[in-house]
Write a protein that holds these residues in place. Structure first.
Motif, PDB file in Angstrom:
ATOM      1  N   LEU A  69      48.715  24.026 131.573  1.00 49.97           N
ATOM      2  CA  LEU A  69      48.856  24.322 130.309  1.00 49.97           C
ATOM      3  C   LEU A  69      47.951  25.748 130.013  1.00 49.97           C
ATOM      4  N   VAL A  70      46.456  25.595 130.413  1.00 46.59           N
ATOM      5  CA  VAL A  70      45.508  26.533 129.909  1.00 46.59           C
ATOM      6  C   VAL A  70      45.340  27.522 130.971  1.00 46.59           C
ATOM      7  N   GLN A  71      45.792  27.364 132.279  1.00 43.86           N
ATOM      8  CA  GLN A  71      45.509  28.344 133.462  1.00 43.86           C
ATOM      9  C   GLN A  71      44.190  28.949 133.463  1.00 43.86           C
ATOM     10  N   THR A  72      42.924  28.128 133.576  1.00 45.64           N
ATOM     11  CA  THR A  72      41.727  28.631 133.559  1.00 45.64           C
ATOM     12  C   THR A  72      41.371  29.604 134.541  1.00 45.64           C
ATOM     13  N   ALA A  73      40.982  30.879 134.455  1.00 47.09           N
ATOM     14  CA  ALA A  73      40.778  31.973 135.571  1.00 47.09           C
ATOM     15  C   ALA A  73      39.205  31.902 135.606  1.00 47.09           C
ATOM     16  N   TRP A  74      38.835  31.983 136.837  1.00 39.79           N
ATOM     17  CA  TRP A  74      37.272  31.930 137.154  1.00 39.79           C
ATOM     18  C   TRP A  74      36.905  33.374 137.633  1.00 39.79           C
ATOM     19  N   GLU A  75      35.771  33.963 137.179  1.00 40.19           N
ATOM     20  CA  GLU A  75      35.183  35.059 137.860  1.00 40.19           C
ATOM     21  C   GLU A  75      35.215  35.168 139.555  1.00 40.19           C
ATOM     22  N   THR A  76      34.708  33.987 139.984  1.00 37.30           N
ATOM     23  CA  THR A  76      34.875  33.686 141.291  1.00 37.30           C
ATOM     24  C   THR A  76      34.951  32.268 141.563  1.00 37.30           C
ATOM     25  N   ASN A  77      35.153  31.872 142.951  1.00 32.81           N
ATOM     26  CA  ASN A  77      35.288  30.525 143.286  1.00 32.81           C
ATOM     27  C   ASN A  77      33.752  29.879 143.167  1.00 32.81           C
ATOM     28  N   ALA A  78      32.904  30.753 143.351  1.00 29.91           N
ATOM     29  CA  ALA A  78      31.647  30.132 143.033  1.00 29.91           C
ATOM     30  C   ALA A  78      31.029  29.706 141.711  1.00 29.91           C
ATOM     31  N   ALA A  79      31.605  30.495 140.634  1.00 35.30           N
ATOM     32  CA  ALA A  79      31.463  30.307 139.439  1.00 35.30           C
ATOM     33  C   ALA A  79      32.155  28.885 139.032  1.00 35.30           C
ATOM     34  N   ARG A  80      33.358  28.861 139.498  1.00 30.53           N
ATOM     35  CA  ARG A  80      34.174  27.795 139.187  1.00 30.53           C
ATOM     36  C   ARG A  80      33.424  26.374 139.665  1.00 30.53           C
ATOM     37  N   GLN A  81      33.077  26.455 141.147  1.00 30.14           N
ATOM     38  CA  GLN A  81      32.308  25.509 141.798  1.00 30.14           C
ATOM     39  C   GLN A  81      30.964  25.207 140.959  1.00 30.14           C
ATOM     40  N   ALA A  82      30.193  26.076 140.452  1.00 25.44           N
ATOM     41  CA  ALA A  82      28.894  25.824 139.676  1.00 25.44           C
ATOM     42  C   ALA A  82      29.474  25.107 138.636  1.00 25.44           C
ATOM     43  N   SER A  83      30.440  25.319 137.885  1.00 25.46           N
ATOM     44  CA  SER A  83      30.613  24.626 136.630  1.00 25.46           C
ATOM     45  C   SER A  83      30.940  23.188 136.886  1.00 25.46           C
ATOM     46  N   ILE A  84      31.853  22.982 137.855  1.00 30.06           N
ATOM     47  CA  ILE A  84      32.120  21.676 138.153  1.00 30.06           C
ATOM     48  C   ILE A  84      30.850  20.835 138.650  1.00 30.06           C
ATOM     49  N   ASP A  85      30.058  21.388 139.505  1.00 26.65           N
ATOM     50  CA  ASP A  85      28.910  20.803 139.870  1.00 26.65           C
ATOM     51  C   ASP A  85      27.816  20.447 138.801  1.00 26.65           C
ATOM     52  N   ARG A  86      27.820  21.481 137.724  1.00 33.41           N
ATOM     53  CA  ARG A  86      27.090  21.064 136.677  1.00 33.41           C
ATOM     54  C   ARG A  86      27.623  19.900 135.557  1.00 33.41           C
ATOM     55  N   LEU A  87      28.887  19.939 135.496  1.00 37.71           N
ATOM     56  CA  LEU A  87      29.654  18.922 134.762  1.00 37.71           C
ATOM     57  C   LEU A  87      29.213  17.650 135.373  1.00 37.71           C
ATOM     58  N   ARG A  88      29.674  17.585 136.850  1.00 38.69           N
ATOM     59  CA  ARG A  88      29.177  16.240 137.484  1.00 38.69           C
ATOM     60  C   ARG A  88      27.629  15.637 137.452  1.00 38.69           C
ATOM     61  N   ALA A  89      26.782  16.699 137.387  1.00 40.68           N
ATOM     62  CA  ALA A  89      25.377  16.517 137.528  1.00 40.68           C
ATOM     63  C   ALA A  89      24.943  16.026 136.029  1.00 40.68           C
ATOM     64  N   THR A  90      25.493  16.595 135.080  1.00 44.26           N
ATOM     65  CA  THR A  90      24.834  16.454 133.786  1.00 44.26           C
ATOM     66  C   THR A  90      25.601  15.913 132.733  1.00 44.26           C
ATOM     67  N   GLY A  91      27.254  15.867 132.908  1.00 45.92           N
ATOM     68  CA  GLY A  91      28.255  15.553 132.104  1.00 45.92           C
ATOM     69  C   GLY A  91      28.127  16.405 130.971  1.00 45.92           C
ATOM     70  N   ARG A  92      27.891  17.600 131.158  1.00 45.16           N
ATOM     71  CA  ARG A  92      28.235  18.644 130.387  1.00 45.16           C
ATOM     72  C   ARG A  92      28.508  19.893 130.783  1.00 45.16           C
ATOM     73  N   TRP A  93      29.296  20.882 130.507  1.00 43.70           N
ATOM     74  CA  TRP A  93      29.242  22.181 130.825  1.00 43.70           C
ATOM     75  C   TRP A  93      29.763  23.081 129.556  1.00 43.70           C
ATOM     76  N   CYS A  94      29.289  24.291 129.558  1.00 40.87           N
ATOM     77  CA  CYS A  94      29.755  25.195 128.574  1.00 40.87           C
ATOM     78  C   CYS A  94      29.602  26.514 128.896  1.00 40.87           C
ATOM     79  N   GLY A  95      30.700  27.494 128.758  1.00 39.20           N
ATOM     80  CA  GLY A  95      30.822  28.768 129.367  1.00 39.20           C
ATOM     81  C   GLY A  95      31.977  29.580 128.886  1.00 39.20           C
TER      82      GLY A  95
END
Length: 146
Positions: A69-95
């Motif tokens: 539905l929202v088709q999130t686009a990331w600047e880079t695959n590394a940025a996408r992975q970093a957001s996933i890693d942060r969400l998994r580690a802390t339970g939160r992500w904002c950007g």
């Protein structure tokens, strides 16, 4: 397994029992998109704000994968992975991300995502509050060109 956080459409102020003259806001007064998903990223709740920002009704959204539905686009695959890693580690992500309206228009969105875990710590659900920054970003660009 617990029941989904939102098992049906967010109620309007009237449905929630507030008289029309009452100034307390119902979910229909919230302009940000509030989106809930299960642990597999299938939409379980889609607010009035989400309908307005993305162009999909709740009936169309619930049960679908959120990124369909929202088709999130990331600047880079590394940025996408970093957001996933942060969400998994802390339970939160904002950007800030680029997402897509139903009509194909690109949207600049400030997204705040929180993970809800079950009693064993496994991801059970996600809650995102997304604010459309598109008009603000366009105004900033216009002012910079003056």
């Amino acid at each position: 397994m617990r029941a989904p956080l939102f098992s049906r459409a967010f109620p309007t102020a009237t449905e929630a029992g507030f008289p029309v003259s009452d100034q307390r806001p119902g979910s229909d007064a919230i302009t940000d998109a509030i989106i809930t998903t299960d642990g597999s990223f299938r939409v379980t709740g889609w607010s009035h704000g989400a309908e307005t920002i993305y162009g999909w009704t709740q009936e169309e959204a619930v049960g679908r994968l959120v990124n369909e539905l929202v088709q999130t686009a990331w600047e880079t695959n590394a940025a996408r992975q970093a957001s996933i890693d942060r969400l998994r580690a802390t339970g939160r992500w904002c950007g800030e991300v680029v997402q897509t309206h139903r009509d194909g228009q690109s949207l600049r969105v400030l997204s705040s995502v929180s993970m809800i875990r079950d009693a064993n710590g496994a991801p059970e659900a996600l809650v995102a509050v997304n604010r459309d920054l598109t008009a603000q970003r366009q105004a900033e660009v216009a002012l910079a060109q003056v």
